[in-house]
Design an enzyme around this catalytic site. Sequence first.
Site, short mmCIF file in Angstrom:
data_model
loop_
_atom_site.label_atom_id
_atom_site.label_comp_id
_atom_site.label_asym_id
_atom_site.label_seq_id
_atom_site.Cartn_x
_atom_site.Cartn_y
_atom_site.Cartn_z
N LYS A 84 1.59 8.67 17.27
CA LYS A 84 1.33 7.79 16.13
C LYS A 84 -0.16 7.47 16.00
O LYS A 84 -1.00 8.36 16.08
CB LYS A 84 2.20 6.53 16.24
N ASP A 135 -2.04 0.19 10.52
CA ASP A 135 -1.26 -0.97 10.97
C ASP A 135 -1.70 -1.46 12.35
O ASP A 135 -1.39 -2.58 12.74
CB ASP A 135 0.21 -0.57 11.11
N ARG A 140 0.83 -1.21 0.00
CA ARG A 140 0.00 0.00 0.00
C ARG A 140 0.86 1.26 0.00
O ARG A 140 0.50 2.26 -0.60
CB ARG A 140 -0.93 0.01 1.19
C1 GLC Z 1 2.99 3.53 8.36
C2 GLC Z 1 3.05 2.35 7.41
C3 GLC Z 1 1.83 2.31 6.53
C4 GLC Z 1 0.57 2.40 7.34
C5 GLC Z 1 0.60 3.60 8.26
C6 GLC Z 1 -0.60 3.67 9.18
O1 GLC Z 1 3.11 4.71 7.67
O2 GLC Z 1 4.21 2.41 6.60
O3 GLC Z 1 1.83 1.13 5.78
O4 GLC Z 1 -0.52 2.48 6.46
O5 GLC Z 1 1.75 3.54 9.05
O6 GLC Z 1 -0.61 2.66 10.14
#
Ligand code: GLC
Length: 797
Positions: free
Chosen positions: A632, A489, A356
């Site tokens: 995050k 993620d 992705r």
């Molecule tokens: C990070 C990962 C990505 C994911 C995002 C959100 O940027 O590289 O694949 O979609 O986190 O979790």
Amino acid sequence: MQYGHFDAPAREYIITRPDTPAPWANYLGSPAYGAIISNNAGGYSFVKSGAAGRLIRYRFNEQDRPGRYIYLRDDESGDYWSASWQPVGKDLDQYRSVCRHGTGYTVMEADYKDMRSEASYYVPMDADHEVWRLKLTNTGAAARKISVFGFVEFTCESFYEQDQVNLQYTQFITRTYFKDQFILQTINENCLNAVNESRVDTRFFGLAGVPVTSYCGDRAAFLGGYRDYGNPVSVEKGRLDGTLNYNLNPCGALHAALTLKPGESVSLVFLLGQKRETEAQALIARYEESGLPDQEINDLKTYWHGKLANLKVETPDENFNHMVNTWNAYQCFITFNWSRAASLVYCGQRNGYGYRDTVQDIQGIIHLDPEMALEKLKFMISAQVNHGGALPLVKYNHNPGHEDKPEDASYRTETGHPSYRADDALWLFPTVWKYITETGNIALLDEEIPYADSGTDTLYKHLDKAIDFSLNHLGIHGLPAGLHADWNDCLRLGANGVSVFVAFQLYYAFEIMIRCARHKGDAATEKRMNELKKKFGAIIEEYCWDTDRFVRGITERDEVVGKPGDPEASLWLNPQSWSIISGFAPQERGKAVMDLVYRQLNTTYGARIMAPSYRRHAFDGALALLFNPSTKENGGIFLQTQGWLILAEALLGRGGRAFEYYLESCPAAQNPIAQTRLQEPYVYSQFTESVDSPFEGRSHVHWLTGTASTVMVGCVEGILGLRPDIHGLRLSPAVPASWKSFTMEKTFRGKKLRIQVQNPQGRESGCRKLTVNGVEMKDNYIPASVLKAENEVVLEM
Ligand code: GLC
């Protein structure tokens, strides 16, 4: 506090205070030979892979050391400094320094006690070596004796991790030699070929332009005991002692003693690469020609500036211009080229493209170089499995037709990816559509492309199968299952739990498929997709909406995630923005959910991914709980989502809101608060800490992030409103009411468009009149057929 500024015509960011709150980096080279360099010359180089092809050491998370160091020493006084402020770190009252990060090159200028130095670092186009060119000028009235020392710390072997931890082995396989103008490092030199995993490599560090006065190939001898890169004993003494490395730690250090008359300049070149002895010799000989570096730096500028020139905007907002014209665009190319491979945070361990990630990264460059995008797009399509799902990780040496897949234990062991993710293949829809509409190359749909595991199909069929994959992986209420994760993620919704974000992606995919089918005259598919769209629309309506918002998902235990009144994570950003991007939410409803977002998720630095952060009430699969609140995925400002937010507001025609969000997280706009933000003011980061953090506004994970492409799309398609379709270009800017006019120069299908947007009434969107070469169009649409080689376009909002 401000550490630097933009130089728009030069496409450079100029750092005038070297004590930046974090190393501010730039990328040199290409994946064939990559180099990362900070404003203090920290960083590392590698051949093909940061983890498996590492040439020089860099200690992550440790004071930005070591790097590509050039030391300068006054041989009369014994005083010494460095061409970058660090590692010696002279008093900034006496040492003036400027670092210019440009497109594929970085220049460090320094003035110290009547000596001016200019060190330019770059990797020439298509080359697999790097160049550090030093120009030294005596700006004083007296003649000077100056010693120049170039230093690089080689890894003992190419595998970064082995070099760091397996010392009982790696320290005993390498040695260095001196060969006239260079230090040669050999690894496993007694072997003709790789033994086990260990490779036979030779590297060199050379000097051209002036003769070598002394040399050293052993780090301990260069630095001396209990010393640091800031005070190497050999620099202090003014001479390298000729020690060569036999076991322990190699280095390349070369010294040239020079005399400079008042006003005199000298130019010399240090070279580094993974080359055999004879190749190194030949290369050094080439650089005896002193004009070569200027030529090579110019070639880099021509290449990059040429690509970036395909869209040039001049709006009333300078920061927007800096980002869209140069820095966000350049970052898009960097993420496109490097994926998440190597930065000052990523050590290069990820051995491949995240599906992705890369399919989204491609979107960021389509408006500038669609053909470059196409090559990688086809590559990614060839990593789709025959049943329509996509490989979560696509190896750099991906071999279509022959790959293992997540069903196979071997794939899981090799990549660490235990199963499919719900969103991966669905990213193909917006990316393919962007490419087709930018270029008009609809024939691409008929092109045969292999699958990762076996077989081949047309692109059209690949897309159809991507939809099948989702339809074959439905969870409760018949919504798309969350599987191992969706875009987030940290959401483990599983085989029965469902993702509302993916539901919107799928809804959008139906729409793209309808357009493609219509174009191909494939009535059966068009009908089927229309039915599916209707059916899923009804399911979304019934199960994904609660009171005033779209929920985020439903767990395997039928718990709804993200509903009003939940003590934590009661409102999520992505389902709201994607309800609009997918075309599901009509205007009024869209505006209502976006107003809710504004009230509940927006902060000084952008809108949070969700709120409140998880602490005590996370469901089983909510891995965001692992992070501190406002960090995050746990309620931080996950910057990638800001691009979708901007796009959604622009699609609603609310230019003021779109731009407000834009500025909140725009790196250039945060230039004056660099100390809060920490990261480079010219590139996006992955996330910004939000309201629960004592360090609100601090940003992390620079350069390699999906933020680059989503924000770029938010700007180009959203704010600037450049929305091509198969037959032409629709202009739908959504801008702040205060923008009374702005211009855009765009290359579209080989034609030049000079677009003037006039907004005398101070509107946020809409079109009252559009003319192309003086001819009035029916509405805000420019059919490709009316375009000439050069076009004057005037849009009145
Ligand atoms: C990070 C990962 C990505 C994911 C995002 C959100 O940027 O590289 O694949 O979609 O986190 O979790």
